[in-house]
Enzyme design. Structure first.
Site, PDB file in Angstrom:
ATOM      1  N   HIS A 260       0.851  -1.187   0.000  1.00 52.26           N
ATOM      2  CA  HIS A 260       0.000   0.000   0.000  1.00 52.26           C
ATOM      3  C   HIS A 260       0.888   1.238   0.000  1.00 52.26           C
ATOM      4  O   HIS A 260       2.099   1.146   0.240  1.00 52.26           O
ATOM      5  CB  HIS A 260      -0.913   0.000   1.233  1.00 52.26           C
ATOM      6  CG  HIS A 260      -0.182  -0.290   2.512  1.00 52.26           C
ATOM      7  ND1 HIS A 260      -0.050  -1.575   3.010  1.00 52.26           N
ATOM      8  CD2 HIS A 260       0.504   0.511   3.371  1.00 52.26           C
ATOM      9  CE1 HIS A 260       0.671  -1.539   4.132  1.00 52.26           C
ATOM     10  NE2 HIS A 260       1.017  -0.291   4.363  1.00 52.26           N
ATOM     11  N   ASP A 346       7.380  -5.806   4.312  1.00 50.01           N
ATOM     12  CA  ASP A 346       6.219  -5.590   5.172  1.00 50.01           C
ATOM     13  C   ASP A 346       5.051  -6.442   4.655  1.00 50.01           C
ATOM     14  O   ASP A 346       4.890  -6.631   3.443  1.00 50.01           O
ATOM     15  CB  ASP A 346       5.870  -4.104   5.142  1.00 50.01           C
ATOM     16  CG  ASP A 346       4.720  -3.748   6.063  1.00 50.01           C
ATOM     17  OD1 ASP A 346       4.805  -4.072   7.265  1.00 50.01           O
ATOM     18  OD2 ASP A 346       3.743  -3.143   5.582  1.00 50.01           O
ATOM     19  N   GLU A 374       7.768 -10.383   6.585  1.00 47.98           N
ATOM     20  CA  GLU A 374       6.965 -10.295   7.801  1.00 47.98           C
ATOM     21  C   GLU A 374       5.842 -11.330   7.725  1.00 47.98           C
ATOM     22  O   GLU A 374       4.879 -11.164   6.978  1.00 47.98           O
ATOM     23  CB  GLU A 374       6.368  -8.894   7.962  1.00 47.98           C
ATOM     24  CG  GLU A 374       5.522  -8.775   9.227  1.00 47.98           C
ATOM     25  CD  GLU A 374       4.632  -7.543   9.257  1.00 47.98           C
ATOM     26  OE1 GLU A 374       4.081  -7.241  10.329  1.00 47.98           O
ATOM     27  OE2 GLU A 374       4.453  -6.895   8.197  1.00 47.98           O
ATOM     28  N   ARG A 495       6.992   2.746  21.334  1.00 49.82           N
ATOM     29  CA  ARG A 495       7.849   3.511  20.415  1.00 49.82           C
ATOM     30  C   ARG A 495       8.394   4.770  21.101  1.00 49.82           C
ATOM     31  O   ARG A 495       8.424   5.852  20.508  1.00 49.82           O
ATOM     32  CB  ARG A 495       7.069   3.869  19.149  1.00 49.82           C
ATOM     33  CG  ARG A 495       6.505   2.654  18.427  1.00 49.82           C
ATOM     34  CD  ARG A 495       5.634   3.025  17.233  1.00 49.82           C
ATOM     35  NE  ARG A 495       5.049   1.832  16.616  1.00 49.82           N
ATOM     36  CZ  ARG A 495       4.239   1.856  15.559  1.00 49.82           C
ATOM     37  NH1 ARG A 495       3.917   3.014  14.992  1.00 49.82           N
ATOM     38  NH2 ARG A 495       3.736   0.737  15.065  1.00 49.82           N
TER      39      ARG A 495
END
Length: 600
Positions: A260, A346, A374, A495
């Site tokens: 995407h 990904d 992944e 994070r």
């Protein structure tokens, strides 16, 4: 009465997955006389085949089958015909719940078959990769390398944290969408500046979360695949980072997000950020228009998991494929030509197998590059979108992110899985994967997509968690800040900014101890693997013809003492006399582990 064990070389050779064209030899034993045994094989979603097993000695039946009809998954079990006073009775022997030994089934419909994975060819990753200790960096949260500490090119309609010690926090709209993206200001120069720190820690390779132009702080919403995000720096900074890593015998893997793009990207451009005539939403004449699927142009379109910020790209579109991995003028060609060492894909399950093979074909032009995917489950038998995936069967992924190991480690250390269970589940994964893939997998205790390991297991279990990650087959990957004691639940608290002025010495030294062990001990990098257990303590045995490296883990609150007779081995046949002698008496402190090397 009946017996088969797929982990025992007396009953199955070779162990685990089979190379296409290779012969698998199977033995089956019985204490009953006058029986007939058939070896039943079913190709994945395919036809059932049966082979008569020959009684080669009293009670021992044998068959050899060549797997020469293509790669894929095959499933097998045994049919036993036993004469009785009421006529012949058929029974079936298949896999048990947890180990290589099987169990008897009355009905064929109920049989749980054994899996055998058939792959095309051995696919050892580059030596640098197999020997590496990786370190995953979320670029915005690691380090700002500007001497004055200023943040590069802050994005419009975003906010910057007032302190590097602030906890990450999302400002959201009423509908849950992000209203303002938040940034700490880490950049590529900051990573370059910390190469000496990483070397001292024992790291030899970096995996970077996305660095290309994007709107968000995570940068999985790519705006332009051919540009470094301005907040991170530019191509000069990127080349400096790569050159400095290589000068220090270190390597770099980038995150490839090809399922995407961002809604504000050059390719979609819903915000007109790239002008009123650029992008699929601005013109049906755009060269990018066919990359996307619109249901009501331009407002309604197919997006990744329904997230409108992330328009999904049609990976079967030939124009997009050539843009990503064509031999010239492509995304991969541009960044690979800098001397990049590999890519992590990904959401590999969102990419067609042929798309992944196209990426691998591109990488094969470059020496010693690696391709990791992944995948969150056992990749050997993964089904996504109704299709069995073949991305680990040759000329595709070198390996996968090893989330199954992470899940097992956490469950074991928090009481959700016994030593018996984890010992056998590890063997099942070892059996299912082609050997090279199993050793190429990227092991982790946490990533940007998971809770921090310390939050999941607590400080008291950390020594065992880190020891397990480094003892198991595969390539260990430290998530930035785990060695500095960072905690946090799900995104965004996993994070946080790296606490450069507050690194707990004991946690740092724990990681440094294990990186040093792995870097020194070839057995931890390349040794064969088997598991064992005693009570609720797990043992990992890494071995070769010259010796072994043994690790045992005690998750309990009490010291334990064992003798060799207390140990249960998944494959006792691999034990040398030297290993047996070393394991005669074992003492492990509470919440701790022991490791030792055995030489022949």
């Amino acid at each position: 009465m009946y017996y088969f064990n797929s982990w025992n070389s007396e009953y199955k050779q070779p162990f685990g997955a089979i190379k296409a064209g290779q012969v698998m030899k199977i033995n089956f034993s019985s204490t009953k006389e006058n029986i007939a045994v058939k070896f039943i094989i079913r190709r994945d979603f395919g036809q059932r085949h049966e082979f008569e097993m020959q009684e080669i000695e009293t009670g021992l039946y044998s068959s050899s089958v060549q797997f020469d009809v293509g790669h894929g998954l095959y499933f097998y079990y045994f049919e036993i015909t036993e004469p009785t006073d009421w006529g012949d009775v058929k029974q079936y022997y298949g896999r048990s719940e947890n180990n290589g030994e099987g169990v008897l089934y009355i009905s064929e419909q109920d049989v749980k078959p054994y899996q055998v994975t058939v792959y095309d060819f051995d696919d050892k990753a580059p030596d640098w990769y197999r020997d590496a200790v990786f370190y995953q960096i979320f670029p915005d949260r690691f380090n700002n390398g500007n001497p004055d500490g200023k943040i590069n090119a802050p994005k419009a309609n975003s906010f910057l944290y007032g302190s590097l010690k602030d906890d990450p926090f999302y400002v959201k709209e009423e509908n849950g969408a992000i209203a303002r993206w938040d940034f700490f200001g880490g950049n590529l120069k900051g990573i370059t500046a910390k190469i000496p720190y990483l070397k001292t820690l024992g790291v030899s390779a970096i995996y970077l979360n996305p660095i290309f132009s994007a709107t968000s702080n995570h940068r999985y919403d790519t705006n332009d695949y051919l540009e470094i995000d301005e907040m991170l720096g530019d191509e000069v900074d990127f080349k400096e980072l790569l050159d400095e890593l290589h000068a220090n015998q270190m390597h770099l893997v980038l995150d490839g997000v090809f399922s995407h793009v961002g809604k504000n990207s050059r390719y979609f451009n819903i915000s007109k950020q790239y002008g009123e005539n650029e992008g699929a939403t601005q013109s049906i004449q755009s060269p990018y228009f066919d990359w996307f699927k619109f249901t009501d142009y331009p407002q309604d379109y197919k997006s990744w998991w329904g997230i409108k910020d992330l328009p999904e790209v049609d990976k079967d579109n030939e124009s997009f494929r050539q843009f990503i991995y064509g031999k010239t003028n492509s995304v991969l060609q541009k960044w690979n030509d800098f001397g990049l060492d590999g890519w992590r894909l990904d959401v590999a399950d969102e990419l067609p197998d042929s798309f992944i093979r196209g990426i691998r074909e591109n990488l094969n032009q470059y020496q010693d590059t690696v391709l990791i995917g992944e995948v969150w489950e056992d990749a050997s038998n993964k089904i996504s979108y109704g299709k069995r995936r073949d991305y680990i069967l040759g000329d595709s992924l070198h390996g996968c992110m090893n989330y199954p190991f992470r899940d097992m480690i956490i469950r074991y250390l928090t009481g959700g899985m016994s030593a018996y269970d984890i010992a056998h589940q590890l063997m099942i994964l070892s059996e299912n994967y082609p050997t090279d893939i199993f050793y190429n997998n990227l092991n982790n205790l946490g990533t940007h997509d998971t809770e921090r390991i310390l939050t999941m297991i607590g400080q008291e279990n950390n020594a065992n968690a880190v020891g397990l990650m480094f003892s198991l087959p595969g390539v260990p990957c430290i998530y930035y800040g785990d060695e500095a004691g960072l905690t946090g639940g799900k995104d965004p608290s996993n994070r946080k900014y790296f606490p450069w002025d507050n690194i707990p010495e004991d946690t740092y030294q724990l990681y440094q101890k294990w990186t040093k062990l792995r870097n020194q001990e070839n057995l931890l990098r390349a040794g064969s693997f088997t598991s064992f257990y005693a009570d609720n303590c797990l043992g990992i045995l890494r071995y070769d013809a010259g010796g072994a490296f043994v690790s045992m883990f005690n998750p309990s609150n009490e010291q334990v003492n064992f003798h060799f007779e207390d140990l249960h081995f998944s494959q006792k046949e691999v034990l040398s006399e030297e290993i047996k002698a070393m394991l005669q008496e074992i003492k492990i402190e509470a919440k701790s582990n022991v490791s030792f090397k055995v030489e022949k």
